[in-house]
Design an enzyme around this catalytic site. Structure first.
Site, mmCIF file in Angstrom:
data_model
loop_
_atom_site.group_PDB
_atom_site.id
_atom_site.type_symbol
_atom_site.label_atom_id
_atom_site.label_comp_id
_atom_site.label_asym_id
_atom_site.label_seq_id
_atom_site.Cartn_x
_atom_site.Cartn_y
_atom_site.Cartn_z
ATOM 1 C CG LEU A 261 23.612 -8.429 -22.985
ATOM 2 C CD1 LEU A 261 22.867 -7.250 -23.183
ATOM 3 C CD2 LEU A 261 24.690 -8.219 -24.129
ATOM 4 C CE1 TYR A 262 20.045 -16.217 -20.312
ATOM 5 C CE2 TYR A 262 20.429 -15.921 -17.736
ATOM 6 C CZ TYR A 262 19.748 -16.447 -18.774
ATOM 7 O OH TYR A 262 18.914 -17.602 -18.425
ATOM 8 C CB ALA A 263 19.995 -10.412 -16.006
ATOM 9 C CB THR A 265 18.369 -10.703 -23.122
ATOM 10 O OG1 THR A 265 18.881 -11.513 -22.470
ATOM 11 C CG2 THR A 265 19.652 -9.982 -23.920
ATOM 12 C CE LYS A 266 16.339 -16.237 -21.033
ATOM 13 N NZ LYS A 266 15.494 -17.111 -22.065
#
Length: 459
Positions: A261-263, A265-266
């Site tokens: 999810l972090y990736a 969002t980026k």
């Protein structure tokens, strides 16, 4: 005739009474309407007062917000009220004076930079680097408790010694950001504030949406309306390469398969940047960082908690891939990352919009910032063992399916071509500097030094 006259008189009397009754009804209606307006306004005023009191004293029930985060939100709300009103105590004027002093360049033609996430790892180092060369730097941070806020406060103190003021606030606080742009005509924004970490996204996904997507959009909304519009350099991530198997990672490779999810969002941030560049003429440069490490680093990073575990005699988990290969990372020393950030700022062209309207094509770029030399995590542990004079208790396990990728390797030829980015610090040298800072900051004497001390005493 008399009968006829009497009938006429009676008719006049009846008409007169009807007319008076009509007047009384109109008067009553007006009084009722006026009373209703007064009652409505009074009710509205009471409701607004109650809402204001509720906003100030509200304690969120969600366990994803701590008491400290509530305190920060409340402080941000109150501080906004202070500087946006003409305070008789002059607190607004004093605050604006600090903001202006911090953001004013000390060298001719210096930049005036708003650095978001200034109390963070990359943010604090970048702020110091810019300030030391004479640029104006204003910090912005919400001091959240994703990791120990005391480390962020220590970085804040370091920045204050170098005349860098950090405004406490949240990216989603539009009025606060607009106020900053009203006070200072920033030439650049270095946007480093974000919810970091791959694994934490499985525990608190909403924090990533709030910071990395909503916060970015809010900042761009304020920047697009600013006059002049600033050029923006912002932190993307090497995580956007996700399941890409081509190596080394190039800006030309696909980034539509995020593994966390972090990736995601980026990657969403990069698409949002494209949109604001296209519609509003904002100059935007995205930087894909590759595993940054060094002094004042983040405690959630492997090299940091490995160091802590080794010093305390605790075991560490060393991941291996599903096919039993070593996990490797393109570890990049913080000073090299700062050089990349500054280089991107120096070569960023001006935005072309005005008042939220695009006047012409604007610059849109994305770069890898890495070390170009992937190192197996096992090698990282061996270097730390040597520096700390203690063997690690290793626990080899298969990498869980939590969004981490097994291998990263940066191709930085584009950044080298455009602004001379060239990493110069290898992992052994960088970790030596980190360990020196770590034992000093936490007041720890490494075992190797203690043993040498005992040997000297016995001699």
């Amino acid at each position: 005739m008399p009968l006829s006259a009497s009938s006429a008189d009676t008719s006049k009397t009846v008409k007169l009474e009807r007319y008076n009754s009509y007047l009384r009804k109109i008067h009553s209606t007006k009084v009722l309407k006026a009373s209703s307006k007064v009652l409505f306004r009074a009710t509205l005023l009471v409701a607004l007062v109650l809402l204001l009191l509720f906003a100030i004293n509200y304690h969120p029930l969600s366990d994803s917000h701590s008491a400290s985060s509530h305190h920060l939100h409340r402080r941000s709300f109150l501080s906004t009220g202070i500087f946006s009103s003409s305070s008789s105590l002059g607190e607004g004027a004093a605050w604006e004076k600090r903001v202006r002093q911090s953001s004013t360049p000390k060298r001719p033609h210096g930049l005036s930079v708003l650095v978001t996430g200034a109390a963070g790892f990359v943010g604090s180092h970048s702020s110091l680097g810019l300030r030391k060369r004479g640029d104006g730097v204003l910090g912005f941070d919400n001091f959240n408790d994703y990791y120990d806020p005391s480390l962020k406060r220590a970085r804040q103190q370091l920045l204050e010694k170098n005349q860098v003021f950090i405004v406490e606030g949240d990216l989603n606080d539009g009025p606060l950001l607009r106020k900053l742009f009203d006070v200072v005509p920033f030439t650049h924004v270095l946007h480093l504030a974000a919810q970091a970490g791959v694994r934490y996204a499985m525990k608190n996904p909403q924090s990533y949406i709030s910071s990395n997507i909503a916060g970015l959009v809010n900042l761009l909304e304020v920047a697009k309306a600013a006059n002049p519009q600033p050029a923006i350099v912002w932190a993307s991530s090497s995580s956007v390469y996700g399941l890409n198997t081509e190596n080394p990672f190039s800006e030309e490779h696909r980034t539509d398969q995020p593994a966390s999810l972090y990736a995601a969002t980026k990657k969403a941030g990069e698409e949002i940047a494209h949109t604001y560049n296209h519609i509003y003429g904002l100059s935007l440069t995205g930087l894909r960082f590759f595993t940054v490490y060094g002094p004042w680093g983040r405690p959630d990073m492997a090299y940091f908690f490995f160091t802590k575990a080794i010093l305390h005699g605790k075991s560490i988990d060393i991941y291996r891939t599903q096919d039993n290969q070593e996990v490797a990372r393109d570890f990049t020393y913080i000073d090299d990352i700062v050089k990349g950030c500054v280089g991107a700022l120096d070569t960023a062209e001006k935005s072309t919009g005005s008042g939220g309207k695009k006047r012409g094509p604007a610059q849109l770029r994305v770069y890898n910032l890495g070390n170009t030399s992937p190192v197996p995590v096992g090698r990282l542990v061996s270097i730390l063992e040597g520096l700390l004079g203690s063997k690690a208790k290793k626990h080899l396990i298969k990498m869980p399916r939590n969004g981490d990728v097994p291998y990263t390797h940066a191709n930085v030829s584009l950044a080298y071509k455009d602004f001379g980015y060239k990493p110069t610090t290898d992992l052994a040298a960088g970790l030596r500097k980190f360990v020196k800072w770590y034992v000093s900051y936490y007041g720890i004497q490494p075992r190797v030094k203690r043993e040498n001390s005992h040997a000297d005493d016995s001699a």
